[in-house]
Every structure is written in C-alpha cells, then in structure tokens.
Design a protein around this motif. Structure first.
Motif, PDB file in Angstrom:
ATOM      1  N   UNK A 105      44.620   6.387  18.893  1.00 33.55           N
ATOM      2  CA  UNK A 105      44.574   5.029  18.360  1.00 33.55           C
ATOM      3  C   UNK A 105      44.183   5.059  16.887  1.00 33.55           C
ATOM      4  N   UNK A 106      43.305   5.994  16.530  1.00 35.71           N
ATOM      5  CA  UNK A 106      42.906   6.126  15.132  1.00 35.71           C
ATOM      6  C   UNK A 106      44.098   6.342  14.213  1.00 35.71           C
ATOM      7  N   UNK A 107      45.136   6.999  14.742  1.00 39.65           N
ATOM      8  CA  UNK A 107      46.320   7.281  13.933  1.00 39.65           C
ATOM      9  C   UNK A 107      47.031   6.022  13.467  1.00 39.65           C
ATOM     10  N   UNK A 108      46.874   4.936  14.204  1.00 41.54           N
ATOM     11  CA  UNK A 108      47.556   3.701  13.811  1.00 41.54           C
ATOM     12  C   UNK A 108      47.069   3.199  12.459  1.00 41.54           C
ATOM     13  N   UNK A 109      45.877   3.609  12.099  1.00 45.07           N
ATOM     14  CA  UNK A 109      45.301   3.081  10.872  1.00 45.07           C
ATOM     15  C   UNK A 109      45.368   4.087   9.737  1.00 45.07           C
ATOM     16  N   UNK A 110      46.136   5.135   9.949  1.00 40.57           N
ATOM     17  CA  UNK A 110      46.279   6.133   8.890  1.00 40.57           C
ATOM     18  C   UNK A 110      47.581   5.873   8.133  1.00 40.57           C
ATOM     19  N   UNK A 111      47.639   6.310   6.881  1.00 46.26           N
ATOM     20  CA  UNK A 111      48.894   6.102   6.146  1.00 46.26           C
ATOM     21  C   UNK A 111      50.055   6.891   6.769  1.00 46.26           C
ATOM     22  N   UNK A 112      51.247   6.382   6.570  1.00 44.36           N
ATOM     23  CA  UNK A 112      52.435   7.034   7.129  1.00 44.36           C
ATOM     24  C   UNK A 112      52.799   8.226   6.253  1.00 44.36           C
ATOM     25  N   UNK A 113      53.084   9.351   6.880  1.00 49.02           N
ATOM     26  CA  UNK A 113      53.401  10.535   6.080  1.00 49.02           C
ATOM     27  C   UNK A 113      54.894  10.836   6.037  1.00 49.02           C
ATOM     28  N   UNK A 114      55.673  10.205   6.890  1.00 49.75           N
ATOM     29  CA  UNK A 114      57.095  10.509   6.934  1.00 49.75           C
ATOM     30  C   UNK A 114      57.799  10.002   5.674  1.00 49.75           C
ATOM     31  N   UNK A 115      58.681  10.820   5.145  1.00 46.15           N
ATOM     32  CA  UNK A 115      59.497  10.409   4.003  1.00 46.15           C
ATOM     33  C   UNK A 115      60.870  10.033   4.554  1.00 46.15           C
ATOM     34  N   UNK A 116      61.337   8.847   4.242  1.00 40.39           N
ATOM     35  CA  UNK A 116      62.621   8.391   4.776  1.00 40.39           C
ATOM     36  C   UNK A 116      63.726   9.042   3.963  1.00 40.39           C
ATOM     37  N   UNK A 117      64.155  10.207   4.382  1.00 40.38           N
ATOM     38  CA  UNK A 117      64.870  11.102   3.484  1.00 40.38           C
ATOM     39  C   UNK A 117      66.019  10.529   2.654  1.00 40.38           C
ATOM     40  N   UNK A 118      67.107  10.063   3.219  1.00 48.12           N
ATOM     41  CA  UNK A 118      68.180   9.760   2.250  1.00 48.12           C
ATOM     42  C   UNK A 118      67.767   8.658   1.268  1.00 48.12           C
ATOM     43  N   UNK A 119      66.835   7.825   1.680  1.00 45.50           N
ATOM     44  CA  UNK A 119      66.430   6.733   0.789  1.00 45.50           C
ATOM     45  C   UNK A 119      65.373   7.179  -0.218  1.00 45.50           C
ATOM     46  N   UNK A 120      64.495   8.049   0.246  1.00 44.72           N
ATOM     47  CA  UNK A 120      63.515   8.607  -0.692  1.00 44.72           C
ATOM     48  C   UNK A 120      63.682  10.118  -0.666  1.00 44.72           C
ATOM     49  N   UNK A 121      63.387  10.746  -1.777  1.00 44.67           N
ATOM     50  CA  UNK A 121      63.384  12.206  -1.781  1.00 44.67           C
ATOM     51  C   UNK A 121      62.093  12.680  -2.404  1.00 44.67           C
ATOM     52  N   UNK A 122      61.730  13.878  -2.028  1.00 49.08           N
ATOM     53  CA  UNK A 122      60.540  14.477  -2.612  1.00 49.08           C
ATOM     54  C   UNK A 122      60.951  15.237  -3.861  1.00 49.08           C
ATOM     55  N   UNK A 123      60.002  15.452  -4.712  1.00 46.28           N
ATOM     56  CA  UNK A 123      60.268  16.225  -5.917  1.00 46.28           C
ATOM     57  C   UNK A 123      60.453  17.696  -5.520  1.00 46.28           C
ATOM     58  N   UNK A 124      61.403  18.335  -6.140  1.00 50.07           N
ATOM     59  CA  UNK A 124      61.645  19.736  -5.813  1.00 50.07           C
ATOM     60  C   UNK A 124      60.529  20.583  -6.419  1.00 50.07           C
TER      61      UNK A 124
END
Ligand code: SF4
Ligand code: SF4
Lengths: 384, 179
Positions: free
Chosen positions: B23-42
């Motif tokens: 339940x604690x996880x519900x209040x944590x920030x989301x770590x998933x990157x929505x890939x085609x819409x966002x990308x991480x820096x290489x």
C-alpha cells in the motif's frame, strides 16, 4: 509437455521413494519453460506428482566459448566473457583479465583494482536482484520482480554511465580498465548504497517473513554438505549448506583482502537457506562498496607497458573469482603464442545443476521447481 | 495447540506487514518512463554502432585506412579499403563497411584506432526489415550525412556547417563525455 505410456529411460535404478502408482510418465520441463530462465531441458520421470528422476539435458545454447578462446587473441576474447553468464559480466571479465595479467606479470594500478571491486559487487547485487525477482516469479509472486527491477535499474544506469553498456559491459581490460570512473558515478553509487539498505529491509518485510513464502521453502530441497562436495557445488549453494567457502576469502584476489566483510552461510541446506545467503550477500556487497568508495585511491586506471601484441610465456595459469553463482575459474595453457593453446572455463552453474538430479528425487514437482529456482541457474553459463 | 495458534497469528501478521509495504507504494512517485512518448537521455559513453569522424581541417574522414580496427575486431565486422590519393601525404579511406549483424559492440575497434577516426554513434532505433539493412557502408553514410547537412557541397571540401551537423548528433556526448 509430453506424456508417454512407455518409458524410454532406464527405470531399473530409479528408487521408488514415493510408491503408490505403477504408471509413470515423462514430463519435459523446458527447453522453453519459464522456471528455467533459458533453454534448459529437464526430462522428468514422474509418478503422479512425484519426481522419480530428473535428468537435465544441456547444450541448447552451446556457443563454443572455450574454442573461441583458442582462436583469438587474449584481448579479443574479453567481450565473450560478458556473455557466458550475462548476469555477472563484470566478474567473468575479471577472471579472464586476471589470468592474463597473472601470466604476463602485469600489475593493474590500485585504482583499477578498487573500481573492479566496486563494479563487481554492484554487478553481484544486480544479479541477485534478478534472481530474487525471477525466483519469486517461479513461486507465483509477481510483484517482487517489479521491486527488484526498479532497484536493478539504478545499478544498470550507474554501470551504463561508466561502461556504455547495460548488460554485457566488457569494462575491464588486460592491465586495468576501459575508462576511469567519474565523480558522478561515485556519488551515484553512494546514493545507491543509502537507497538499497532500507530496500533490503523492505524486501524482508514483504517476502522473507511472509508465511506463505516461508512454508513454501523451509525444509524443501535439502542439499547436504556431502552432496555439495561430491558435485563441486559452489557459491550460495554450498554456503546454504553451511560451508563458508567463498573465493574472495579462500583465494583472495584483486583488492578484496583490504576490505572487511563476512561470508554469510546457513546450516539448514534447504531452499530457504540458499535464499537467505543471497539476501545477506547483498548487504555484505553494500558494505564492500562503501569501504571501497571511502578508500578509493587516485591515479591511473591502466597499467603502463601493456604490450600491444601480448604473448603469454609458455605455461599453465589459473585464476578464480567469486561470481554471483559461485566459483568461476579460467585456466589458460599457453605455448608462447598470441593465442591460447587451451582455454578452460570452469563455470559454477554446471556443477550446481548436476546435483539437481540427486537432490530432486522423490520431491513434488512444484517443490522440485522451487529447488531449481534456489540454485539460481543461468543456462548460457552451463552450456558455455 | 498453542504453537499452532501462535503460527496462525504471526503468519497473519506477516501478511499484514507485506500489505503495508504494497500500500505504501501507492504514495511513491512513478518510475516508469512512457517510452515512445518520453525518452531517457543516452548515457555519455553509450556504445552504439561505429561511425567515421570528420576531420575539421579537411572536411574529409579522419581515417587513413591503416586497418588497425579491422585487425582488432574479434568478429571480423569491419572491412576498410583505402588508396593514396594524388598529392595527399597519407592514404585515405575509400570504403568502410561494417557488418553490424556480427558486431558485439565491444568497442575494440574504437580503442584500436589511435587517431580517433571512429567513434560510437548514438543511433539506437535500428530496426530493419532485412539482414542487408545492417551491412553498413559507413563511408557512404558519412557522405549522405554531409549532403543532408549542406546540399550545395559537392567536392568534399571543408564545410563548417557539416561538421557542426555531425557534432550536433553528438552534442550531449561532447558535453558530458567523461574522458
Ligand atoms: S564494436 Fe567490436 S565487434 Fe563491433 S565492429 Fe568494433 S571491434 Fe568489431
Ligand atoms: S578507423 Fe582508425 S584504425 Fe580503422 S583504418 Fe581508419 S585510422 Fe585505422
């Protein structure tokens, strides 16, 4: 899955540990089975739900790594080492670089040795995290995998920053490292250590103390010390049977003698003991990393005078490292050429797998799979 | 009997503790990157396939076809051909083929090249339809890149815009490279 009326394998010597039915059948686990994490095939002769005999069939991902070691120069083989056990790429590369350095009498600078220790231990944690997630997946719990991969992602980002790759690092070189580490990596690693400690506590609350999980593992798949010795099991498997054998202490290499850490071991020998060994090992790795970061010397990361054309003097050389799954040893026989005459890779998973046939006799099928999961097999490591 | 009760209670408790973590996880920030819409820096040292580097002084590839990279490659991916052009002091590259299907991205070639004439590209969207898509002609690739950057350029003379364009692809690399 195939069932057969008649049995192909020789049943005469199969002990009828769990009698009852007369009819047996052969059950194929794998080669593409989620519980084996690769292409391992286990031919199981079943009596109902009980395993009469489990016969591992290897070779589905044999890539002739040893032979490749014998037809290319020592430096050219380095990328291969990351691909034998892709989850402990760092430690495997360490063994290869180590054996060549030992033979050619090259001494890597202290900074390189420290960075090797740091990255190897990070790699060990990430490997154990994959095992943790996948093992629980085998046992039917999906969420832990996501927690594990969340943390593993941090390690991969750190290592990608310095090596340029996320899995097959190929970061060590004969005589040192490919690149130096920077402040950001050191800071990031420190942050990771602080982040990981509470996570390990959380893992304990979430999984280790969970009653369903405990009932599933305690007293399941006991492996005796004698059996470990007979099959040459190493790593968490032998430490789960109460033998504190760890290459980092038994044959200290690299900068390991300079750090203070313990070898976790548990006497029970069941799947739970092997589980606890790995969980405890992650904490110990964090300890090593912290010490290494504090003591990290400055200086170059590459030895001077590493010859471009490297010929090892004729002879027979060994170097062993403690990989995430046990003792990985490289043996090179050289006849004073640029290319090894013989390159032998002793991988831990093959020995750890070979005791499965004996250990799983008479077990229930789901328990046998729990036992197999607790061995932490990486199939390319078995087949090479 | 008492033990059994104790086990049930402690077992229940362990499940509740586990639930609390979840339940604690519900209040944590989301770590998933929505890939085609966002990308991480290489990552700065990202090891992509290799590419040739232009020499800012001449506007031609730095490579002089010494074939060191060809020899260093463990998988025989590289074929370099060079010729001595009229009036030039060194040989210059005339063809540079990379068989990316065999490449293990180990980086031996980049290390072997003492003149920094090759480097890792930052391409990672490399899906293709056939095997031939991955047999790359790096020399041609560089020429095409050059044309795209400055269409008026014909005879391979130094074109500052082109070098800027090639470096732009590497922008964040040069800024954050650790070396
Ligand atoms: S990265 Fe390695 S395998 Fe790929 S072309 Fe370069 S040397 Fe060959
Ligand atoms: S890329 Fe470098 S090593 Fe390869 S041929 Fe050109 S100059 Fe030589």
């Amino acid at each position: 899955m195939t069932t057969q009326e008649t049995i192909v394998s020789n049943l005469a010597d199969v002990p009828r540990s769990n009698g009852g039915g007369v009819e047996t059948f052969v059950l194929n686990v794998g080669p593409q089975h989620p519980a084996t994490h690769g292409v391992l095939r286990v031919k199981m002769t079943m009596d109902g739900e009980y395993v009469l005999r489990a016969e591992p069939v290897c070779g589905y991902i044999h890539r002739m790594h040893e032979k490749m070691g014998e037809n290319r120069t020592y430096a050219q083989f380095l990328p291969n080492t990351s691909r034998i056990d892709y989850l402990s790429a760092m430690t495997y590369t360490h063994a290869w670089a180590g054996v060549v350095e030992r033979a050619a009498k090259i001494q890597p600078p202290p900074r390189a040795e420290y960075v090797r220790v740091i990255t190897s231990e990070l790699n060990r944690i990430s490997s154990h995290l994959v095992w943790w997630g996948a093992f629980l997946l085998d046992l039917g719990g999906f969420t832990p995998l996501l927690y594990a991969f969340d943390d593993r992602e941090m390690i991969l980002d750190l290592l990608e920053r310095i090596t340029g790759a996320r899995l097959t690092y190929c970061y060590y070189r004969i005589g040192g490292l490919y690149n130096d580490v920077d402040e950001e990596f050191i800071e990031g690693t420190r942050k990771f250590v602080h982040h990981m400690r509470p996570r390990l506590k959380m893992y304990r609350e979430l999984v280790t103390e969970n009653i369903i999980f405990r009932k599933r593992l305690i007293d399941i798949g006991p492996i005796s010390q004698e059996m470990c010795r007979k099959y040459g099991a190493t790593g968490p498997v032998i430490r789960g049977s109460g033998i504190p054998y760890d290459v980092r202490k038994a044959e200290p290499y690299s900068a390991y003698p300079e750090f203070d850490f313990e070898i976790p071991h548990f006497r029970e020998g069941d799947s739970m003991a092997r589980y606890l060994v790995r969980m405890e090992e992650m904490a110990q790795s964090l300890r090593i990393i912290e010490q290494a970061l504090d003591k990290l010397p400055s200086g170059p990361v590459m030895a001077e005078k590493v010859p471009r054309v490297l010929k090892l003097p004729a002879g027979d050389y060994c170097y062993a490292v403690e990989a995430a799954r046990g003792r990985f040893m490289v043996r090179i026989v050289s006849d004073n050429k640029e290319i090894a005459y013989r390159a032998k890779l002793r991988t831990p998973c093959l020995s750890n797998l070979s005791l499965f046939e004996e250990a799983s006799q008479g077990m229930l099928l789901p328990d046998a799979l729990a036992l197999m999961g607790s061995l932490d097999l990486v199939i390319p490591d078995i087949d090479r | 009997m008492r033990n059994a009760v104790k086990e049930v209670v402690s077992g229940f408790y362990s499940l509740i503790v586990g639930m609390r973590v979840t339940i604690g996880q519900f209040f944590k920030p989301i770590v998933t990157v929505q890939y085609p819409h966002e990308t991480l820096k290489i990552a700065p040292r990202f090891r992509g396939h290799i590419e040739l580097v232009l020499d800012p002084a001449t506007g031609k590839p730095k490579c002089f076809a010494c074939k060191l990279c060809e020899r260093a490659c463990p998988s025989d991916c590289i074929t370099v051909e060079g010729a001595k052009l009229e009036g030039a002091k060194k040989r210059s590259v005339t063809a540079y083929h990379l068989d990316f299907t065999k490449c293990s991205l180990c980086g031996s070639c980049v290390e072997a090249c003492r003149d920094g004439a090759i480097r890792f590209s930052r391409d990672y969207n490399l899906a293709g339809w056939s095997k031939e898509d991955f047999i790359m002609d790096l020399f041609k690739r560089l020429e095409l890149e050059a044309q795209a950057a400055s269409p008026e350029k014909v005879d391979g003379r130094a074109v500052p815009g082109l070098i800027a364009a090639q470096d732009a692809a590497h922008q964040d690399k040069t800024k954050t490279d650790l070396k």
